[in-house]
Design a protein around this motif. Sequence first.
Motif, short mmCIF file in Angstrom:
data_model
loop_
_atom_site.label_atom_id
_atom_site.label_comp_id
_atom_site.label_asym_id
_atom_site.label_seq_id
_atom_site.Cartn_x
_atom_site.Cartn_y
_atom_site.Cartn_z
N GLU A 1 0.82 -1.21 0.00
CA GLU A 1 0.00 0.00 0.00
C GLU A 1 0.86 1.27 0.00
O GLU A 1 1.67 1.47 0.89
N GLY A 2 0.68 2.08 -1.03
CA GLY A 2 1.37 3.36 -1.10
C GLY A 2 2.76 3.31 -1.68
O GLY A 2 3.46 4.34 -1.71
N ALA A 3 3.23 2.13 -2.15
CA ALA A 3 4.59 2.02 -2.69
C ALA A 3 4.79 2.97 -3.86
O ALA A 3 3.96 3.05 -4.76
N THR A 4 5.90 3.71 -3.84
CA THR A 4 6.20 4.69 -4.90
C THR A 4 7.50 4.40 -5.65
O THR A 4 7.82 5.08 -6.62
N GLY A 5 8.29 3.45 -5.25
CA GLY A 5 9.58 3.12 -5.90
C GLY A 5 10.42 2.33 -4.88
O GLY A 5 9.90 1.92 -3.86
N ILE A 6 11.77 2.08 -5.09
CA ILE A 6 12.65 2.79 -5.98
C ILE A 6 13.48 1.79 -6.81
O ILE A 6 13.34 1.75 -8.01
N LYS A 7 14.37 0.96 -6.18
CA LYS A 7 15.22 0.06 -6.97
C LYS A 7 15.78 -1.05 -6.09
O LYS A 7 16.14 -0.83 -4.94
N ASN A 8 15.87 -2.24 -6.69
CA ASN A 8 16.49 -3.38 -6.01
C ASN A 8 17.78 -3.78 -6.72
O ASN A 8 18.09 -3.26 -7.81
N GLY A 9 18.52 -4.70 -6.13
CA GLY A 9 19.75 -5.16 -6.76
C GLY A 9 20.21 -6.49 -6.18
O GLY A 9 19.74 -6.92 -5.12
N TYR A 10 21.14 -7.12 -6.90
CA TYR A 10 21.73 -8.37 -6.40
C TYR A 10 23.05 -8.67 -7.10
O TYR A 10 23.15 -8.56 -8.32
N THR A 11 24.04 -9.01 -6.31
CA THR A 11 25.24 -9.70 -6.77
C THR A 11 25.62 -10.66 -5.65
O THR A 11 25.15 -10.52 -4.51
N THR A 12 26.49 -11.60 -5.95
CA THR A 12 26.91 -12.55 -4.92
C THR A 12 27.59 -11.82 -3.76
O THR A 12 27.35 -12.12 -2.59
N ALA A 13 28.43 -10.85 -4.09
CA ALA A 13 29.16 -10.12 -3.05
C ALA A 13 28.24 -9.20 -2.25
O ALA A 13 28.39 -9.07 -1.03
N ALA A 14 27.29 -8.58 -2.91
CA ALA A 14 26.41 -7.61 -2.25
C ALA A 14 25.23 -8.27 -1.55
O ALA A 14 24.65 -7.68 -0.63
N GLY A 15 24.86 -9.47 -1.98
CA GLY A 15 23.62 -10.06 -1.51
C GLY A 15 22.43 -9.31 -2.09
O GLY A 15 22.55 -8.59 -3.09
N GLN A 16 21.28 -9.48 -1.48
CA GLN A 16 20.08 -8.79 -1.94
C GLN A 16 20.04 -7.38 -1.36
O GLN A 16 20.22 -7.20 -0.15
N THR A 17 19.82 -6.39 -2.22
CA THR A 17 19.75 -4.99 -1.76
C THR A 17 18.47 -4.35 -2.27
O THR A 17 17.96 -4.72 -3.33
N LEU A 18 17.98 -3.36 -1.53
CA LEU A 18 16.74 -2.70 -1.94
C LEU A 18 16.65 -1.31 -1.30
O LEU A 18 16.91 -1.14 -0.10
N VAL A 19 16.30 -0.35 -2.13
CA VAL A 19 15.89 0.97 -1.64
C VAL A 19 14.42 1.11 -2.04
O VAL A 19 14.08 0.94 -3.21
N ALA A 20 13.55 1.41 -1.08
CA ALA A 20 12.12 1.47 -1.36
C ALA A 20 11.49 2.68 -0.69
O ALA A 20 11.98 3.17 0.33
N SER A 21 10.40 3.13 -1.28
CA SER A 21 9.67 4.27 -0.73
C SER A 21 8.18 3.98 -0.78
O SER A 21 7.70 3.24 -1.63
N ALA A 22 7.46 4.58 0.16
CA ALA A 22 6.00 4.43 0.19
C ALA A 22 5.41 5.70 0.78
O ALA A 22 6.02 6.34 1.65
N LYS A 23 4.21 6.04 0.33
CA LYS A 23 3.57 7.27 0.77
C LYS A 23 2.13 6.98 1.18
O LYS A 23 1.38 6.33 0.44
N ARG A 24 1.75 7.48 2.35
CA ARG A 24 0.38 7.40 2.83
C ARG A 24 -0.01 8.76 3.37
O ARG A 24 0.67 9.28 4.25
N GLY A 25 -1.07 9.33 2.81
CA GLY A 25 -1.39 10.71 3.13
C GLY A 25 -0.29 11.62 2.62
O GLY A 25 0.15 11.48 1.48
N ASP A 26 0.18 12.51 3.46
CA ASP A 26 1.28 13.40 3.07
C ASP A 26 2.62 12.91 3.57
O ASP A 26 3.63 13.60 3.43
N MET A 27 2.66 11.74 4.15
CA MET A 27 3.90 11.23 4.72
C MET A 27 4.50 10.16 3.82
O MET A 27 3.88 9.14 3.53
N GLU A 28 5.74 10.41 3.36
CA GLU A 28 6.47 9.43 2.55
C GLU A 28 7.72 9.02 3.31
O GLU A 28 8.44 9.87 3.84
N ILE A 29 7.98 7.73 3.37
CA ILE A 29 9.16 7.24 4.05
C ILE A 29 10.01 6.42 3.08
O ILE A 29 9.49 5.85 2.10
N ILE A 30 11.30 6.37 3.36
CA ILE A 30 12.27 5.70 2.48
C ILE A 30 13.06 4.71 3.31
O ILE A 30 13.60 5.06 4.37
#
Length: 433
Positions: A249-278
């Motif tokens: 609910e409210g997801a607005t982005g952003i990007k995921n990634g993966y390499t063996t060295a990095a493992g699983q990575t993710l930057v995500a954002s979501a907004k509900r009302g006027d409040m958006e968190i990252i």
Amino acid sequence: MAISTQARIPNKAGWLRLAFAAALVLLIGMQTSASAVVMAAPATSETVGDQTSATEAEVVQKPEVAAESAVLIDGRTGTVLYSKNATEQMYPASITKIVTAIVALETADVSDTVTVSKDARWEEGTRVYLEEGEQMSMWQLLLGMMVNSGNDASTAIADHIDGSKEKFAERMNAFVREHAGAMNSQFRNPHGLPDPDHYTTAEDMAKIARYAMQNEQFRELVGTKKVNWTGETWQTTLVNHNKLLGTYEGATGIKNGYTTAAGQTLVASAKRGDMEIIGVVLKSPSSDQLYKDMRGLLDYGFAAFEQKRLFDENEVYHMEGMPNVDYVAEKPIWTVVPKGEEPELLVDTTGSVRVLTSQGMTEAGHFLVSHHDNEVKMLAAATAAAAETPAAVEEDGSNPGRAWTLAGACLLGVLAGATMVYRMRKRNGTSVG
């Protein structure tokens, strides 16, 4: 120099102002400065989000994050809501493309025609199958990079802007430091393929993402769920690799990634009302755990915190005992607090605004400080008079002025302490809203 006593001081605030003036005269000539901090009554401010009592707020537990590093921030203010090893250097994998995208958007034109280089054609990893010499618009390549995580699209963008990935990486590093304050990252390529000297931190990626999300074209890119792709050798529908889009609910982005060295990575954002968190999650052991961690972080942010507007744009704030100084909010000043709490507001004489809650003290903003003309003139006159008055030296070579300076410093210390107890008036006598 005689001081007129014709006007009677009507109240304690008046005595306080007079005493401050005396201390100022005693301390003129010293090359030190002091900033008084005044605590205001808890702000009665506009709240964004559901109202929750303090008892209810206490039961919201911090999430258990399995990933090695994570952070959650408020998108409007940058306030940190959760942190786990957030300053540890980690490999980013394809979340590197967040940097590539915002640099490209603020450096090139999205209508630019890009000719695919040989380097891009033979790039490793996830691709959108570009051909050498193929021509595409910058916007189409950005979609290929951010929706399908095309490494070849990343290299084509870098080559177009700076002629090589290496030169573009130099631009990336300078950009994130200057624009996002990300000081603990180093990028060596535009896509995130492994390099021992290519690293970031969860804290830096949150800062970069917060900056990037202020760009509407970037928001459009990272919020795109599907896009038709028409290349010379590949025609398909690209589906965004970020699994939160359309499922949270409210997801607005952003990007995921993966390499063996990095493992699983993710930057995500979501907004509900006027409040958006990252949120940022780095080196999660699996894709399932990655999204579990991120959902837990976002759920926690929305359940446990709320935004409060402390001051409106152009609102003037006055400190008790400083009638000749205006503190003006050049833009609205917001803060984020645990739900059900009223923040304690602290403003110092430089105009810095801080709030104190159960989470600690955080920066909320800064006022433009405006001194009235008569005060500036009086201060300049006092300074000039003190500069022209020679210091008396006793026969033993001692300087009695030192004793006066010490006395003045002590007086100012006592008055500053008294001021900490004194409550400031809010909004010229009205509640904050």
